[in-house]
Design an enzyme around this catalytic site. Structure first.
Site, short mmCIF file in Angstrom:
data_model
loop_
_atom_site.label_atom_id
_atom_site.label_comp_id
_atom_site.label_asym_id
_atom_site.label_seq_id
_atom_site.Cartn_x
_atom_site.Cartn_y
_atom_site.Cartn_z
N GLN A 30 0.67 -1.16 -0.05
CA GLN A 30 0.03 -0.08 0.27
C GLN A 30 0.96 1.70 -0.61
O GLN A 30 2.10 1.52 0.92
CB GLN A 30 -0.91 -0.18 1.04
CG GLN A 30 -2.13 1.27 0.82
CD GLN A 30 -3.09 0.80 2.08
OE1 GLN A 30 -3.46 -0.27 2.58
NE2 GLN A 30 -4.25 1.04 2.38
N SER A 69 3.47 -6.34 2.82
CA SER A 69 2.36 -6.39 3.27
C SER A 69 1.37 -6.27 2.11
O SER A 69 1.44 -8.15 2.64
CB SER A 69 2.20 -4.76 4.25
OG SER A 69 1.07 -5.28 4.51
N LEU A 70 0.38 -6.09 1.81
CA LEU A 70 -0.31 -6.44 1.32
C LEU A 70 0.59 -7.18 -0.03
O LEU A 70 -0.73 -8.38 -0.58
CB LEU A 70 -1.52 -6.00 0.07
CG LEU A 70 -0.71 -4.72 -0.59
CD1 LEU A 70 -1.63 -5.32 -1.57
CD2 LEU A 70 -1.98 -3.32 -0.53
N ARG A 96 -9.62 -7.90 4.41
CA ARG A 96 -8.54 -7.44 5.16
C ARG A 96 -8.28 -6.25 5.26
O ARG A 96 -8.46 -5.37 6.19
CB ARG A 96 -6.82 -8.10 4.34
CG ARG A 96 -5.43 -7.53 5.15
CD ARG A 96 -4.62 -8.07 4.41
NE ARG A 96 -2.92 -7.91 5.44
CZ ARG A 96 -2.19 -6.97 5.20
NH1 ARG A 96 -2.84 -5.91 3.72
NH2 ARG A 96 -0.92 -6.88 5.33
N HIS A 150 0.23 -2.83 11.49
CA HIS A 150 1.47 -3.24 11.38
C HIS A 150 1.74 -3.31 12.60
O HIS A 150 2.88 -2.89 13.08
CB HIS A 150 2.88 -4.00 10.88
CG HIS A 150 2.29 -4.24 8.87
ND1 HIS A 150 1.74 -5.38 9.28
CD2 HIS A 150 1.48 -3.78 7.71
CE1 HIS A 150 1.41 -5.82 7.74
NE2 HIS A 150 1.71 -4.73 7.57
N GLN A 207 1.08 -12.35 10.17
CA GLN A 207 1.09 -10.23 10.03
C GLN A 207 0.64 -8.68 10.20
O GLN A 207 0.75 -8.18 9.87
CB GLN A 207 1.46 -10.72 8.38
CG GLN A 207 1.93 -10.01 6.95
CD GLN A 207 0.80 -9.32 5.94
OE1 GLN A 207 0.19 -9.29 6.08
NE2 GLN A 207 1.77 -9.87 4.44
#
Length: 315
Positions: free
Chosen positions: A10, A95-96, A120, A204, A253
C-alpha cells in the site's frame, strides 16, 4: 542469474495504474474483470479513473494493487511465454504484496485473493477509530535504536516497529500520541528525519488484533494449495510454501512486523542478484541497493517493461 519477483504494498497505488496493460492485452483485461466479479463491484473503474481519494481507501487500494500485479504476471506468462515458476528462485511481497506473491505462486486463486484483500482492508480500517492511530517513518537510526525509541515513547500506549524496510528506514505504528512522541525522541537520538505517514490506520502493530481475528476466520475459509515457488514471508523473513504455514503467517502479519530488510538479505544471501518488482510503482526497487548492494532492481509495470524483462529472461 538468480531472480526473485517482489510485489508492492500500500502506498504504491496511483489512478490509471494498469490501464495501459488492460488496453493492450486481453489477459490483463481478464484479470480486472475477474476481480470486479469477485468483489461484485467495478473496482477497475476506480483503478483506471479514480477519484484518488476512493482508490486510496484501504479496502480498495489493497485488492487494486494486487490486481495490477497479477495483470503484469498474466501478460508476462500468457503473452510473452515467461512463466514465473520457471524463472523465480523466490517470491516476496511487502505487506499486502505478500498476497500478490501467493496468488502468483498459485497458493490462492485470483478471485479468492481479491476477496481476502477486501476483507483485510476493511478489517484493518475498522480495527481502530479514525484519528486514534498513526504511523511514522524514522530515517537514520538502526532497528535497535528505533525499538528503544518506540519503547520509551509508548508511555502506556502502543508504539511498535511496524516495518523494517532497509538500514536506516524503520516505520513505527501505534496510538497517534505515542507515535508523535517517538518522532521527537528519535530526532533527539540523532535521527536524520522523521515523517508522519498519510495512513488511515496504524498497520502492523498490536492495535490491529481485531483485524487479525477477522483474517484468521477469512483465511480459515480459504481453499489454498501449496505455493509452486517459495514465498518469503514478512513475519519470518524465511521461505514458506505449505498451506498451514501460509495461513499462520498471514494472520500473524496483520499485527506483526514487516521484516523486509531481513527478507531481502535472506534472498540475496541465497544468490538472488536480480529483484523484479511486478506491479505499480517502484518503491521496492528503490530499496534494493540498500538491502542487497550487489543485486540489481528492476520495476516492471508497463507493456514496454514487460517486453524488456521477457527478452532478458529468455536470454
Amino acid at each position: 542469474m538468480a531472480t526473485a519477483f517482489i510485489f508492492p504494498g500500500q502506498g504504491s497505488q496511483k489512478v490509471g495504474m494498469g490501464k495501459e496493460l488492460a488496453e493492450n492485452f486481453a489477459s490483463a483485461r481478464a484479470v480486472f474483470e475477474e476481480v470486479d466479479d469477485a468483489l461484485g463491484r467495478p473496482l477497475s473503474k476506480i483503478i483506471f479513473e479514480g477519484p484518488e481519494e476512493e482508490l486510496t481507501l484501504t479496502e480498495n487500494a489493497q485488492p487494486a494493487l494486487m490486481a495490477v500485479s497479477m495483470a503484469v504476471v498474466r501478460v508476462l506468462e500468457n503473452d510473452f511465454g515467461v512463466k514465473i515458476a520457471d524463472h523465480a528462485r523466490y517470491l516476496a511481497g511487502h505487506s499486502l504484496g505478500e498476497y500478490s506473491a501467493l496468488c502468483a505462486a498459485g497458493a490462492f486463486t485470483l478471485d479468492r485473493t481479491a476477496k481476502l484483500l477486501q476483507t483485510r482492508g476493511r478489517a484493518m480500517q475498522g480495527a481502530v477509530p479514525v484519528g486514534e492511530g498513526g504511523m511514522a517513518a524514522i530515517l537514520g537510526l538502526d532497528l535497535g535504536e528505533v525499538e528503544a525509541v518506540a519503547k520509551k515513547a509508548a508511555g502506556g500506549e502502543v508504539c511498535e516497529v511496524a516495518n523494517d524496510n532497509a538500514p536506516g528506514q524503520v516505520v513505527v505504528s501505534g496510538h497517534i500520541g505515542a507515535v508523535e512522541r517517538a518522532c521527537i525522541i528519535a530526532r533527539d537520538a540523532g535521527a536524520k528525519r522523521t515523517v508522519m505517514l498519510p495512513v488511515s490506520a496504524p498497520f502492523h502493530c498490536s492495535l490491529m488484533q481485531k483485524a487479525a481475528e477477522a483474517m484468521a476466520w477469512a483465511l480459515g475459509e480459504a481453499s489454498e494449495m501449496p505455493a509452486t515457488v517459495p514465498v518469503v514471508a514478512n513475519v519470518t523473513a524465511a521461505p514458506e510454501s505449505t498451506p498451514a504455514e501460509i495461513v499462520d503467517n498471514l494472520v500473524r502479519q496483520v499485527t506483526g512486523r514487516v521484516r523486509w530488510r531481513e527478507s531481502m538479505a535472506f534472498m540475496a544471501g541465497e544468490g538472488v542478484d536480480l529483484f523484479v518488482e511486478l506491479g505499480a510503482g517502484r518503491v521496492l526497487t528503490g530499496l534494493v541497493k540498500r538491502n542487497a548492494p550487489n543485486a540489481e532492481g528492476m520495476a516492471v509495470g508497463t507493456p514496454a517493461d514487460i517486453e524488456k524483462l521477457a527478452e532478458r529472461l529468455k536470454g
